[in-house]
Design an enzyme around this catalytic site. Sequence first.
Site, PDB file in Angstrom:
ATOM      1  N   LEU A 117      -0.705  14.970  -9.637  1.00  0.00           N
ATOM      2  CA  LEU A 117      -1.676  13.874  -9.684  1.00  0.00           C
ATOM      3  C   LEU A 117      -1.062  12.558 -10.148  1.00  0.00           C
ATOM      4  O   LEU A 117      -0.205  12.532 -11.019  1.00  0.00           O
ATOM      5  CB  LEU A 117      -2.837  14.260 -10.608  1.00  0.00           C
ATOM      6  N   ALA A 160      -2.113   7.958 -10.316  1.00  0.00           N
ATOM      7  CA  ALA A 160      -3.251   7.065 -10.566  1.00  0.00           C
ATOM      8  C   ALA A 160      -4.169   6.942  -9.349  1.00  0.00           C
ATOM      9  O   ALA A 160      -5.356   6.630  -9.498  1.00  0.00           O
ATOM     10  CB  ALA A 160      -2.750   5.693 -11.002  1.00  0.00           C
ATOM     11  N   HIS A 190      -5.093   9.479  -7.304  1.00  0.00           N
ATOM     12  CA  HIS A 190      -6.041  10.590  -7.450  1.00  0.00           C
ATOM     13  C   HIS A 190      -7.063  10.281  -8.547  1.00  0.00           C
ATOM     14  O   HIS A 190      -8.265  10.535  -8.398  1.00  0.00           O
ATOM     15  CB  HIS A 190      -5.306  11.870  -7.849  1.00  0.00           C
ATOM     16  N   GLN A 195      -2.030  23.376   6.404  1.00  0.00           N
ATOM     17  CA  GLN A 195      -1.904  22.006   6.898  1.00  0.00           C
ATOM     18  C   GLN A 195      -0.448  21.525   6.924  1.00  0.00           C
ATOM     19  O   GLN A 195      -0.181  20.374   7.244  1.00  0.00           O
ATOM     20  CB  GLN A 195      -2.783  21.044   6.096  1.00  0.00           C
ATOM     21  N   GLU A 225      -8.508   6.336   1.186  1.00  0.00           N
ATOM     22  CA  GLU A 225      -8.166   5.609   2.420  1.00  0.00           C
ATOM     23  C   GLU A 225      -6.670   5.679   2.698  1.00  0.00           C
ATOM     24  O   GLU A 225      -6.239   5.362   3.801  1.00  0.00           O
ATOM     25  CB  GLU A 225      -8.601   4.141   2.301  1.00  0.00           C
ATOM     26  N   LYS A 226      -5.878   6.057   1.703  1.00  0.00           N
ATOM     27  CA  LYS A 226      -4.437   6.254   1.911  1.00  0.00           C
ATOM     28  C   LYS A 226      -4.195   7.155   3.126  1.00  0.00           C
ATOM     29  O   LYS A 226      -3.285   6.928   3.908  1.00  0.00           O
ATOM     30  CB  LYS A 226      -3.845   6.875   0.639  1.00  0.00           C
TER      31      LYS A 226
HETATM   32  P1  AMP Z   1      -3.421  14.827  -1.757  1.00  0.00           P
HETATM   33  O1  AMP Z   1      -3.241  15.406  -3.128  1.00  0.00           O
HETATM   34  O2  AMP Z   1      -2.234  14.086  -1.243  1.00  0.00           O
HETATM   35  O3  AMP Z   1      -3.984  15.827  -0.781  1.00  0.00           O
HETATM   36  O4  AMP Z   1      -4.547  13.704  -1.905  1.00  0.00           O
HETATM   37  C1  AMP Z   1      -5.807  14.010  -2.444  1.00  0.00           C
HETATM   38  C2  AMP Z   1      -6.709  12.826  -2.251  1.00  0.00           C
HETATM   39  O5  AMP Z   1      -6.152  11.687  -2.902  1.00  0.00           O
HETATM   40  C3  AMP Z   1      -6.868  12.438  -0.765  1.00  0.00           C
HETATM   41  O6  AMP Z   1      -8.213  12.066  -0.544  1.00  0.00           O
HETATM   42  C4  AMP Z   1      -5.924  11.264  -0.644  1.00  0.00           C
HETATM   43  O7  AMP Z   1      -6.269  10.385   0.403  1.00  0.00           O
HETATM   44  C5  AMP Z   1      -6.087  10.611  -1.996  1.00  0.00           C
HETATM   45  N1  AMP Z   1      -4.949   9.742  -2.312  1.00  0.00           N
HETATM   46  C6  AMP Z   1      -3.633  10.031  -2.184  1.00  0.00           C
HETATM   47  N2  AMP Z   1      -2.878   8.969  -2.530  1.00  0.00           N
HETATM   48  C7  AMP Z   1      -3.749   7.971  -2.885  1.00  0.00           C
HETATM   49  C8  AMP Z   1      -3.601   6.621  -3.341  1.00  0.00           C
HETATM   50  N3  AMP Z   1      -2.401   6.062  -3.494  1.00  0.00           N
HETATM   51  N4  AMP Z   1      -4.716   5.910  -3.607  1.00  0.00           N
HETATM   52  C9  AMP Z   1      -5.943   6.457  -3.451  1.00  0.00           C
HETATM   53  N5  AMP Z   1      -6.160   7.725  -3.032  1.00  0.00           N
HETATM   54  C10 AMP Z   1      -5.076   8.479  -2.752  1.00  0.00           C
END
Ligand code: AMP
Length: 286
Positions: free
Chosen positions: A41, A43, A45, A69, A156-157
């Site tokens: 995690l 900032a 997340h 995935q 939105e990333k």
């Molecule tokens: P992940 O752990 O990569 O599967 O991401 C979990 C959630 O966090 C997903 O909805 C991502 O789009 C979001 N996320 C990942 N990186 C960012 C970021 N830099 N800013 C905002 N949300 C993010």
Amino acid sequence: MPETATLPLPVARSVADLRRTVQAWRAAGLRIGFVPTMGALHAGHLSLVEMAGARADRVVVSIFVNPTQFGPNEDFTKYPRQESSDAARLAAFGVDLLYAPQVEEMYPAGASTVVSVGKVTDRLEGVYRPGHFDGVATVVAKLLNQVQPHVAVFGEKDYQQLLVVRRLVADLDIDTDIVPGPTVREADGLAMSSRNAYLSDDDRAVAASLPSVLNFVATQLRTGAEAGPLLEAGRNRLLKAGFAEVQYLDLADATTLAPIEKADRPARLLVAARLGNTRLIDNVAV
Ligand code: AMP
């Protein structure tokens, strides 16, 4: 099996444990917010966790590195796993429940249903990561069924993923509001990502050109300029900056992701580029 008792917040490892908790909350009339993650995690997340907390009485965060995935040559085995430090951060943010199932709990022997979202998955990530969105759609459908949140926050990333989730929730009549969270960035503009940890110091410096090229191209596009030459110039800038490969730098309709020639409607500029073995993605609104 990780030790639950040592973590600083309640943890559910099974669907049954999770359901016991969330059903009690629902019975008490509480609103449930949910943020699915793969852990490691940062900032970004945590900003989604805050958004969920502002919209719900109880917040559930899942940490599950979803094997379905990842492609056969992708980073599933080396994906960073750091449950205890993640749990400490979630506890500090007031998260009410960590849901951290093992792979066998999510996909017991015999599991054979795949959720496949059409159209919006055809381009961009769908081309470079075949099967990826089937894995995402299937695990998100399962997680939403398991947690039954009133609201779930997605970043939105991963813009195309956000559209896939919106489509899936609409098409399968899942009773959850999907809320988009803005991309959180490092001081130099690089979008935070668990995968940034793979970058060497040299590659990390090169990576900062990704958001700067995106912003350069987006600024020109906002004046109504033709996309073709600008996208070409942007790809060249990235290669010159040190990226090994630009898989796509595309202007797309913000809702359908169909390619467009001009930003004459809500549009999104999306990029995927490779730096050594690390693949970075980013996008901005135009
Ligand atoms: P992940 O752990 O990569 O599967 O991401 C979990 C959630 O966090 C997903 O909805 C991502 O789009 C979001 N996320 C990942 N990186 C960012 C970021 N830099 N800013 C905002 N949300 C993010």
